[in-house]
Design an enzyme around this catalytic site. Structure first.
Site, PDB file in Angstrom:
ATOM      1  N   HIS A 281      49.407 -70.991  59.716  1.00 30.55           N
ATOM      2  CA  HIS A 281      49.399 -69.872  58.693  1.00 30.55           C
ATOM      3  C   HIS A 281      50.478 -69.002  59.424  1.00 30.55           C
ATOM      4  CE1 HIS A 281      49.631 -67.418  55.028  1.00 30.55           C
ATOM      5  NE2 HIS A 281      48.546 -67.083  55.039  1.00 30.55           N
ATOM      6  N   HIS A 320      55.982 -76.840  54.715  1.00 28.52           N
ATOM      7  CA  HIS A 320      55.277 -75.992  53.789  1.00 28.52           C
ATOM      8  C   HIS A 320      54.838 -76.576  52.912  1.00 28.52           C
ATOM      9  CE1 HIS A 320      54.893 -72.443  51.326  1.00 28.52           C
ATOM     10  NE2 HIS A 320      54.920 -71.752  52.765  1.00 28.52           N
ATOM     11  N   ASP A 376      58.700 -68.698  59.191  1.00 31.66           N
ATOM     12  CA  ASP A 376      58.155 -68.417  60.805  1.00 31.66           C
ATOM     13  C   ASP A 376      59.099 -69.148  61.796  1.00 31.66           C
ATOM     14  OD1 ASP A 376      56.081 -66.993  60.152  1.00 31.66           O
ATOM     15  OD2 ASP A 376      54.805 -68.793  59.880  1.00 31.66           O
TER      16      ASP A 376
HETATM   17  N1  CMC Z   1      55.693 -81.092  62.357  1.00 33.52           N
HETATM   18  C1  CMC Z   1      55.775 -82.681  62.177  1.00 33.52           C
HETATM   19  N2  CMC Z   1      55.111 -83.251  61.093  1.00 33.52           N
HETATM   20  C2  CMC Z   1      54.487 -82.302  60.040  1.00 33.52           C
HETATM   21  C3  CMC Z   1      54.967 -81.003  60.367  1.00 33.52           C
HETATM   22  C4  CMC Z   1      55.137 -80.344  61.182  1.00 33.52           C
HETATM   23  N3  CMC Z   1      55.439 -79.100  61.385  1.00 33.52           N
HETATM   24  N4  CMC Z   1      54.155 -80.577  58.839  1.00 33.52           N
HETATM   25  C5  CMC Z   1      53.869 -81.571  58.343  1.00 33.52           C
HETATM   26  N5  CMC Z   1      54.036 -82.730  59.000  1.00 33.52           N
HETATM   27  C6  CMC Z   1      53.964 -84.171  58.509  1.00 33.52           C
HETATM   28  C7  CMC Z   1      52.341 -84.479  58.474  1.00 33.52           C
HETATM   29  O1  CMC Z   1      51.993 -84.916  59.601  1.00 33.52           O
HETATM   30  C8  CMC Z   1      52.136 -85.430  57.273  1.00 33.52           C
HETATM   31  O2  CMC Z   1      52.695 -86.516  57.837  1.00 33.52           O
HETATM   32  P1  CMC Z   1      52.191 -87.897  57.056  1.00 33.52           P
HETATM   33  O3  CMC Z   1      52.461 -87.933  55.915  1.00 33.52           O
HETATM   34  O4  CMC Z   1      52.628 -89.198  58.061  1.00 33.52           O
HETATM   35  O5  CMC Z   1      50.659 -87.752  57.490  1.00 33.52           O
HETATM   36  C9  CMC Z   1      53.303 -84.826  56.422  1.00 33.52           C
HETATM   37  O6  CMC Z   1      54.151 -84.121  56.960  1.00 33.52           O
HETATM   38  C10 CMC Z   1      52.760 -84.007  55.257  1.00 33.52           C
HETATM   39  O7  CMC Z   1      51.991 -82.952  55.747  1.00 33.52           O
HETATM   40  P2  CMC Z   1      50.817 -82.082  55.381  1.00 33.52           P
HETATM   41  O8  CMC Z   1      49.902 -81.769  56.546  1.00 33.52           O
HETATM   42  O9  CMC Z   1      49.799 -83.317  54.418  1.00 33.52           O
HETATM   43  O10 CMC Z   1      51.442 -81.017  54.566  1.00 33.52           O
HETATM   44  P3  CMC Z   1      50.269 -79.608  54.257  1.00 33.52           P
HETATM   45  O11 CMC Z   1      51.115 -79.176  52.887  1.00 33.52           O
HETATM   46  O12 CMC Z   1      48.959 -79.953  54.073  1.00 33.52           O
HETATM   47  O13 CMC Z   1      50.760 -78.515  55.499  1.00 33.52           O
HETATM   48  C11 CMC Z   1      51.678 -77.045  56.903  1.00 33.52           C
HETATM   49  C12 CMC Z   1      51.662 -77.574  55.295  1.00 33.52           C
HETATM   50  C13 CMC Z   1      52.636 -75.392  56.909  1.00 33.52           C
HETATM   51  C14 CMC Z   1      50.378 -76.408  57.181  1.00 33.52           C
HETATM   52  C15 CMC Z   1      52.196 -77.968  57.813  1.00 33.52           C
HETATM   53  O14 CMC Z   1      53.652 -78.165  57.426  1.00 33.52           O
HETATM   54  C16 CMC Z   1      52.375 -77.428  59.290  1.00 33.52           C
HETATM   55  O15 CMC Z   1      51.336 -77.300  60.026  1.00 33.52           O
HETATM   56  N6  CMC Z   1      53.387 -76.743  59.776  1.00 33.52           N
HETATM   57  C17 CMC Z   1      53.590 -76.258  61.054  1.00 33.52           C
HETATM   58  C18 CMC Z   1      52.827 -75.181  61.109  1.00 33.52           C
HETATM   59  C19 CMC Z   1      53.805 -73.805  60.227  1.00 33.52           C
HETATM   60  O16 CMC Z   1      54.796 -73.720  60.459  1.00 33.52           O
HETATM   61  N7  CMC Z   1      53.004 -73.076  59.425  1.00 33.52           N
HETATM   62  C20 CMC Z   1      53.782 -71.979  58.671  1.00 33.52           C
HETATM   63  C21 CMC Z   1      53.803 -72.052  57.311  1.00 33.52           C
HETATM   64  S1  CMC Z   1      54.941 -71.048  56.493  1.00 33.52           S
HETATM   65  C22 CMC Z   1      54.570 -69.648  56.733  1.00 33.52           C
HETATM   66  C23 CMC Z   1      52.768 -69.296  56.356  1.00 33.52           C
HETATM   67  O17 CMC Z   1      52.431 -69.735  55.660  1.00 33.52           O
HETATM   68  O18 CMC Z   1      52.472 -68.265  57.157  1.00 33.52           O
END
Ligand code: CMC
Length: 456
Positions: A281, A320, A376
């Site tokens: 987050h 996201h 971010d």
């Molecule tokens: N790098 C590589 N792969 C990713 C990433 C990433 N940053 N984010 C998602 N994926 C992949 C994930 O592994 C999954 O792949 P597969 O379908 O093969 O298993 C697919 O994309 C879907 O991801 P998810 O984890 O199911 O998506 P989610 O909605 O649960 O997670 C998230 C959203 C923001 C937690 C995630 O994208 C992430 O961890 N990003 C990196 C951390 C980040 O930048 N967070 C800030 C978010 S914006 C500001 C805030 O909220 O504070």
């Protein structure tokens, strides 16, 4: 309803329904549809003939497809990359408004008129001081304590200074608590910074604007009056506006869930700060710079991307839950970064960030998963060019998000449909079994002894 986002105004009529047929019983049910949703509690009537059947549950880990509230504050269309506060596009607010104007808008639903605004700015300015005991409290932390841990405990501690804030259904009490939180967050944040640097605390200066005063408390040394760089002031103002609210994200949901127990707003908000601390987050801005430092040079970017694709870590600042296109805030931040770098010189790691973005946006792994830079990705580079230490970035996010947390908290309290947050579960543990201890009970304290001990 906008896919992946909040709801548009209702398109359905009151008679719209969905028919569900239960293959276990061959019975059919008509469930009403309103605002693009069915009510999960309507599923309870779907039962088998077993008289112990409590009815059908909906199962939705991480709330992937469940609306937990109605909200009139922030609208997101994740596919189109739209973000609006109370109907106003984020791009226009970032261009022309101030953070305090946005904070007022989020809570009240309309922009303040001149006299509302003047009074609000006055109230915020005159509540920036914290009780002197707060200093002692902060002095108890180790020099290397993470500023988010300090901020979180300090905000929770505010509940002990303002016990009447527990009267959450008194509008006056809510107003003063919200003003106190908005006013004192920059002071507490700056005190956390000064503590970790071993510098004396700088008290608020009521002649300065919200952002200037914050920068003064962070950076002032022996000069009688701190004069912040106007580019930094505007950049921080814009970043605060961009981070002010983001509908039902993890930390806002934490504030709503904890607040739904009717605890005071300081305690509810400390739950939000705790959630924001996490690297998935608000903590992501800190992790982006750590990741870039680890990559080291532009030539290492392709191999780093390959590692991410092989599942050995994430590309921080990408992806996201709601945005499935470029995060509209990230677009504004990227432009802002250019303006700041024109003044302070280009950040040494900008090249790595741009290369990461270029490769990721042309790679099928990221394209097929709709992973774009989020807010971010570039904020850390701006914060660093303003000389904020990496571990302080999420604190800056928290100052801004205070406006959204408190507006959402109040909306939740006044929503007649809301009750204490209490999700259901699907139990997967053992069935009933008799207790037979596997340990030797050496130190059993009898009930009388224990009671006596507690009385002492
Ligand atoms: N790098 C590589 N792969 C990713 C990433 C990433 N940053 N984010 C998602 N994926 C992949 C994930 O592994 C999954 O792949 P597969 O379908 O093969 O298993 C697919 O994309 C879907 O991801 P998810 O984890 O199911 O998506 P989610 O909605 O649960 O997670 C998230 C959203 C923001 C937690 C995630 O994208 C992430 O961890 N990003 C990196 C951390 C980040 O930048 N967070 C800030 C978010 S914006 C500001 C805030 O909220 O504070």
């Amino acid at each position: 309803m906008a896919k992946g986002g909040t709801m548009e105004p209702p398109a359905e009529t009151a008679t719209d329904t969905i028919e569900i047929r239960d293959s276990r019983t061959d019975k059919s049910y008509n469930l009403p549809i309103a605002d693009g949703a069915i009510r999960a509690s309507d599923l309870k009537q779907v039962k088998t003939d077993d008289e112990d059947d409590p009815g059908l549950l909906s199962y939705d880990p991480a709330f992937m497809n469940t609306a937990a509230c109605r909200s009139a504050i922030t609208y997101i269309d994740g596919d189109k990359g739209i973000l609006r506060y109370r109907g106003y596009p984020i791009e226009q607010l970032a261009e022309d408004s101030t953070f305090l104007e946005v904070a007022w808008l989020l809570r009240h639903g309309e922009l303040p008129n001149q006299s509302d605004y003047d009074q609000f700015v006055h109230d915020i300015t005159y509540h920036t001081y914290v009780h002197e005991n707060m200093r002692k409290f902060l002095e108890g932390f180790r020099y290397d304590a993470h500023p988010m841990a300090m901020l979180n405990s300090s905000v929770a501690a505010l509940a002990s200074f303002y016990p009447s804030s527990r009267n959450i259904f008194d509008e006056g009490e809510r107003t003063i608590s919200i003003i106190r939180l908005l006013a004192k967050m920059p002071t507490i944040a700056a005190f956390c910074y000064r503590h970790s640097k071993g510098l004396p605390f700088v008290y608020p200066d009521n002649d300065l604007s919200y952002v200037e005063n914050f920068l003064s408390m962070v950076a002032r040394m022996s000069e009688p009056k701190y004069e912040a760089n106007p580019i930094f002031v505007r950049a921080l103002e814009v970043l605060f506006i961009l981070h002010a609210d983001h509908e039902q994200n993890c930390s806002t949901s934490a504030v709503r869930a904890v607040g739904s127990s009717h605890v005071d707003p300081f305690s509810a908000m400390s739950a939000g700060i705790a959630a924001l601390f996490g690297p998935l987050h608000g903590g992501a801005n800190e992790q982006v710079l750590r990741m870039i430092a680890e990559i080291g040079t532009v030539k290492n970017v392709p191999s780093f991307i390959e590692e991410v694709k092989a599942g050995k870590g994430k590309l921080m600042g990408f992806g996201h839950r709601v945005y499935k296109s470029y995060d509209p805030r990230a677009k504004i931040v990227k432009k802002l970064a250019d303006e700041v770098f024109e003044v302070v010189g280009v950040d040494k790691d900008l090249e790595i960030a741009l290369e990461l973005e270029r490769i990721a946006l042309s790679d099928d792994y990221f394209i097929s998963r709709k992973l774009y830079p989020n807010v971010d990705f570039y904020t850390g580079l701006i914060y660093r060019s303003m000389a904020f230490p990496t571990e302080f970035f999420t604190v800056l996010f928290a100052i801004a998000r205070t406006a959204g947390w408190m507006s959402q908290w109040e909306e939740m309290l006044l929503d007649k449909e809301q009750k204490i947050a209490r999700p259901r579960q699907i139990y997967t543990g053992p069935a009933e079994r008799p207790y037979k201890s596997l340990i030797e009970h050496r130190h059993t304290v009898g009930p009388r002894t224990q009671k006596d001990a507690l009385r002492q």
